[in-house]
Design an enzyme around this catalytic site. Structure first.
Site, short mmCIF file in Angstrom:
data_model
loop_
_atom_site.label_atom_id
_atom_site.label_comp_id
_atom_site.label_asym_id
_atom_site.label_seq_id
_atom_site.Cartn_x
_atom_site.Cartn_y
_atom_site.Cartn_z
N PHE A 249 0.81 -1.22 0.00
CA PHE A 249 0.00 0.00 0.00
C PHE A 249 0.84 1.27 0.00
O PHE A 249 0.40 2.31 0.48
CB PHE A 249 -0.97 0.02 1.20
CG PHE A 249 -1.76 -1.25 1.34
CD1 PHE A 249 -2.73 -1.58 0.41
CD2 PHE A 249 -1.54 -2.11 2.40
CE1 PHE A 249 -3.46 -2.76 0.52
CE2 PHE A 249 -2.27 -3.29 2.52
CZ PHE A 249 -3.23 -3.61 1.58
N ARG A 637 -9.99 0.51 -19.72
CA ARG A 637 -10.19 -0.89 -20.03
C ARG A 637 -9.84 -1.76 -18.82
O ARG A 637 -8.79 -1.57 -18.19
CB ARG A 637 -9.30 -1.27 -21.20
CG ARG A 637 -9.57 -2.63 -21.80
CD ARG A 637 -8.73 -2.74 -23.05
NE ARG A 637 -8.92 -3.98 -23.74
CZ ARG A 637 -8.02 -4.47 -24.61
NH1 ARG A 637 -6.92 -3.78 -24.85
NH2 ARG A 637 -8.25 -5.60 -25.23
N PRO A 641 -11.55 -8.50 -14.85
CA PRO A 641 -12.62 -8.00 -13.98
C PRO A 641 -12.62 -8.66 -12.60
O PRO A 641 -13.09 -8.05 -11.63
CB PRO A 641 -13.91 -8.31 -14.74
CG PRO A 641 -13.53 -9.27 -15.81
CD PRO A 641 -12.07 -9.09 -16.09
N LYS A 710 -6.53 2.63 -17.39
CA LYS A 710 -6.11 3.86 -16.70
C LYS A 710 -5.42 3.58 -15.37
O LYS A 710 -4.82 4.49 -14.80
CB LYS A 710 -7.33 4.75 -16.47
CG LYS A 710 -7.89 5.32 -17.76
CD LYS A 710 -8.67 6.61 -17.54
CE LYS A 710 -10.10 6.34 -17.23
NZ LYS A 710 -10.93 7.56 -17.36
N GLU A 714 -5.45 2.98 -6.35
CA GLU A 714 -5.72 4.08 -5.42
C GLU A 714 -7.19 4.51 -5.49
O GLU A 714 -7.80 4.83 -4.47
CB GLU A 714 -4.85 5.30 -5.74
CG GLU A 714 -3.53 5.00 -6.43
CD GLU A 714 -2.43 4.51 -5.52
OE1 GLU A 714 -2.46 4.83 -4.34
OE2 GLU A 714 -1.55 3.79 -6.01
#
Ligand code: MOS
Length: 757
Positions: A249, A637, A641, A710, A714
């Site tokens: 993180f 894109r 998923p 993209k 975050e």
């Protein structure tokens, strides 16, 4: 030998399970601490118990005589290290100040600073001996009280690094004075910790002047670079290996002092040394999300159009480095407003230096901005979604550029629909479930999209398998899996034929695995390397026309059961083994680098999202439950998923922790975090998390990069804490502006505002 096979379906976009999952479940995925090195010795640290001053005396005699001890290193016997200045500081380091120089002097800059390292045959012997080191200190004035410290302007280097003390456009103060409706509000959150499962660890091994580090890091190339500068070595004399990272993180972006200490200890002990930070040490050695206070002033017309936006923020940093965040940046770009200004300040404390933690700066600034927007919506008696739509920014106003893509309106619509937002009654305390108060709140999420130069190689083996390599990292988002998909898709091979490897400076270099840039950077490098391999294979086959491959054209190049080369069917199968053999090759390798181009001057790029949450508040106990969260995201894109959804689930849970639980309890008397453990530093557990709903709105941002992704990491935590805080207001009519929203704060608010029932 030849056969016609169908085109492989696009592997990109499929919900592939993690390719490294079985290794992790079986325990065969090796993390930094787990490498078996012959003659490995173990290290334990001794820390300063004062916040500021000097070491007066340090007695290591008893420690050195303890069983199993190989050596004890302090500032009195440590080698002088050059700590060479880098020509350009990596973006993960503060741009102003000096990193902690370990064991180079008697000066104490914070409570918990390492003052000695003990190396022994076993971990237990090292820890026991470390407890025998006796240190006395001369203390001097400590700066450990955030509220008493003077806010300072960032230094020039920090400003040039994109954290200006002042920024903006128009006349925000004048416009605010004239605005018919305004809010003037202050928010804060405490110091927060990454609390990753895997502790930070380094194994250092010298072979002559060459150093190998097995390290928990999000950026092997930079670790090698920084350690080379610390020791005054050539960068290629340092090899860094980090195949698995168990959560980070942002805590492994930098090269922390313990990495240097491990290398110093290994040299002193003349054998490989493992230095693993304890859970307690993780709260004082590797950075944290800095406590930040914010002041927002928004002015609007009665129709909700923003007329003025002022955002002032002040964070904490150490006395030796200036860690600064982009806290106020979202306020300059997220909403349409001609008159806006920001200010940013820092307070210097005797503490270790803060560092990025998921969505650094942005998650803090979005918390302030999105809560203030909610307060403005209340002041306007306007639906909070409607207020955001009225101020939708069609361009990035801070940069004056069009967005490379922006589906934020679709995010609002999708999330609102899935949440059932139209059933909300706007008045606070108007929705109930028996004695319990129900609250519905929402917030916008933004996180800028970036891309860096990255390289990768693709190697074809005679059996038709391809190994793709890049010195990238996978701290959990699924780099192994998504890069496998990109390679399989580009090559037209089934993904079982691809092996993606990462985390080694011996591989083609990769940028930092942070800031959500890995897919946009390494993903395009992987695709480019695979295309370069196709080209090389095409050349080979063309040359081979005279031999056993006569008649096989470049266009026909294909792999058995997959097809490497052309994407369109029909493929003809070529036996790679024969092809490589004919050219006296045991493998065929291509390397490529992918870099951002002029698009960064033409567009501004960002991921977007909308988060809607329901809270249930018990008015007697002040407890807040979150039965459901709905997020819709525009991340371009989506390569996978399944792992993308997992990212968002994790971000939502982390945001829930930020809103309701997480709080480093800094005691200004000692300059120390008092709850430095996972029993008292509260993070959400399964019982805190109920229904999480994630949707990705369709989109592919090929203005930003060829792959169209993209970046997604975050954005998943952004917007969650303000959505929860806004829902708590809707449930209770009380604004808790200081995170986390704990029962005691809600009860105190209630006691101050309403008579006891
Ligand atoms: Mo993330 S804070 O960029 O690792």
């Amino acid at each position: 030998m030849n056969a016609t096979i169908p085109n492989a379906n696009s592997v990109i976009g499929q919900p592939l399970s993690r390719v490294d999952g079985p290794d992790k479940v079986r325990g065969s995925a090796r993390y930094a601490a787990e490498f078996d090195i012959p003659d490995l010795a173990h290290a334990a640290l001794v820390h300063s118990t004062v916040a500021a001053g000097r070491i007066e005396s340090i007695d290591t005699a008893r420690a050195a005589a303890a069983p199993g001890v190989l050596c004890v290193v302090t500032h009195e016997n440590a080698p002088r290290l050059p700590y060479k200045e880098m020509k350009t500081r990596p973006p993960v380091d503060p741009q102003s100040g000096e990193q902690l120089h370990v064991f180079q002097g008697a000066e104490i800059l914070f409570n918990g600073q390492p003052v000695a390292v003990v190396v022994a045959r076993t971990q237990e012997q090292a820890e026991h001996a470390a407890s025998l080191v006796a240190v006395t200190y001369a203390t001097n004035g400590q700066a450990t009280d955030f509220d008493a410290a003077e806010p300072e302007r960032p230094a020039k280097a920090t400003e040039e690094g994109g954290r200006p003390a002042e920024a903006g456009r128009g006349d925000a103060d004048g416009a605010l004075a004239k605005a018919p409706v305004s809010v003037d509000v202050r928010y804060s959150h405490p110091r927060e910790f990454h609390a990753a499962i895997e502790p930070h660890v380094t194994i250092a091994e010298w072979e002559g002047d060459r150093l190998t580090l097995h390290d928990k890091t999000q950026w092997v190339n930079n670790t090698a670079n920084e350690i080379a500068h610390v020791f005054g070595m050539e960068q290629d004399a340092v090899r860094v290996i980090s195949p698995f990272v168990g959560g980070a993180f942002g805590s492994s972006l930098r090269t922390w002092p313990h990495v240097t200490i491990a290398a110093v200890a290994a040299r002193a002990a003349n054998r490989p040394v493992r230095l693993e930070l304890t859970r307690r040490e993780l709260f004082g050695s590797i950075g944290f999300r800095p406590r930040t206070d914010q002041h927002l002033m928004l002015g609007a017309d009665r129709d909700g159009r923003l007329r003025a936006l002022i955002h002032e923020a002040c964070g904490e940093t150490s006395v030796y480095e200036e860690y600064a965040e982009t806290t106020v940046k979202p306020s300059l770009s997220t909403y349409a407003c001609d008159d806006a200004r920001t200010s940013y300040r820092l307070r210097r404390l005797n503490t270790n230096t803060p560092c990025p933690m998921r969505g650094p700066g942005t998650v803090t600034g979005v918390f302030g901005l999105e809560c203030a927007m909610d307060e403005l919506a209340v002041a306007l008696a306007m639906d909070p979604v409607e207020l955001r739509l009225r101020n939708h920014a069609d361009r990035d106003q801070a940069k004056g550029l069009p967005w490379s893509s922006k589906e934020l309106k679709a995010c609002y619509a999708t999330a609102a629909e899935r949440f059932g937002w139209h059933r909300r009654t706007p008045a606070p305390r108007s929705m109930r479930d028996g004695d319990l108060l129900i609250g519905w709140g929402m917030a916008t999420a933004v996180y800028h999209a970036n891309r860096s130069a990255a390289s990768a190689s693709a190697t074809l083996h005679p059996d038709g398998s391809v190994v793709v390599r890049s010195a990238a990292s996978d701290m959990g988002p699924g780099t192994y899996t998504s890069m496998t998909q990109v390679a399989a898709d580009t090559l037209g091979l089934p993904r079982e034929r691809i092996r993606f490897e990462l985390g080694d400076t011996a591989m083609p270099s990769a940028p930092v695995h942070g800031g959500s840039i890995t897919m946009a950077s390494v993903g395009n490098a992987v695709a480019a390397a695979c295309r370069a391999l196709q080209d090389k294979l095409g050349e080979l086959a063309t040359c081979a026309r005279q031999g056993p491959f006569a008649g096989v054209s470049t266009d026909d190049i294909a792999a058995h059961d997959g097809g490497i080369g052309r994407r369109e069917p029909p493929y003809r199968v070529v036996a790679y083994e024969a092809l490589l053999k004919q050219h006296n090759l045991t493998y065929l390798e291509a390397t490529a680098t992918s870099t951002p181009g002029s698009e960064i001057e033409d567009y501004s790029s960002s991921a977007f999202g909308a988060v809607f949450v329901e809270v249930v508040v018990d008015p007697d106990l002040g407890t807040v439950r979150v039965p459901r969260m709905v997020g819709a995201y525009d991340v371009g894109r989506v390569v996978n998923p399944k792992v993308a959804r997992s990212q968002c689930l994790g971000g939502m849970v982390q945001g829930l922790g930020m809103a309701l639980l997480e709080q480093g309890e800094w005691d200004p008397r000692f300059g120390k975090v008092m709850n430095a453990n996972l029993a008292e530093y509260l993070v959400p557990v399964c019982a805190d998390v109920r229904e999480l709903d994630v949707t990705f709105v369709p989109g592919s941002d090929t203005n930003f990069n060829p792959l169209g992704a993209k970046g997604l990491a975050e954005i998943a935590i952004c917007g969650v804490a303000p959505a929860i805080a806004n829902a708590v207001y809707h449930a209770t009519g009380r604004r808790i502006r200081d995170l986390p929203i704990t029962p005691e704060k809600l009860l105190l608010e209630a006691a101050a505002l309403t008579p006891v029932r």
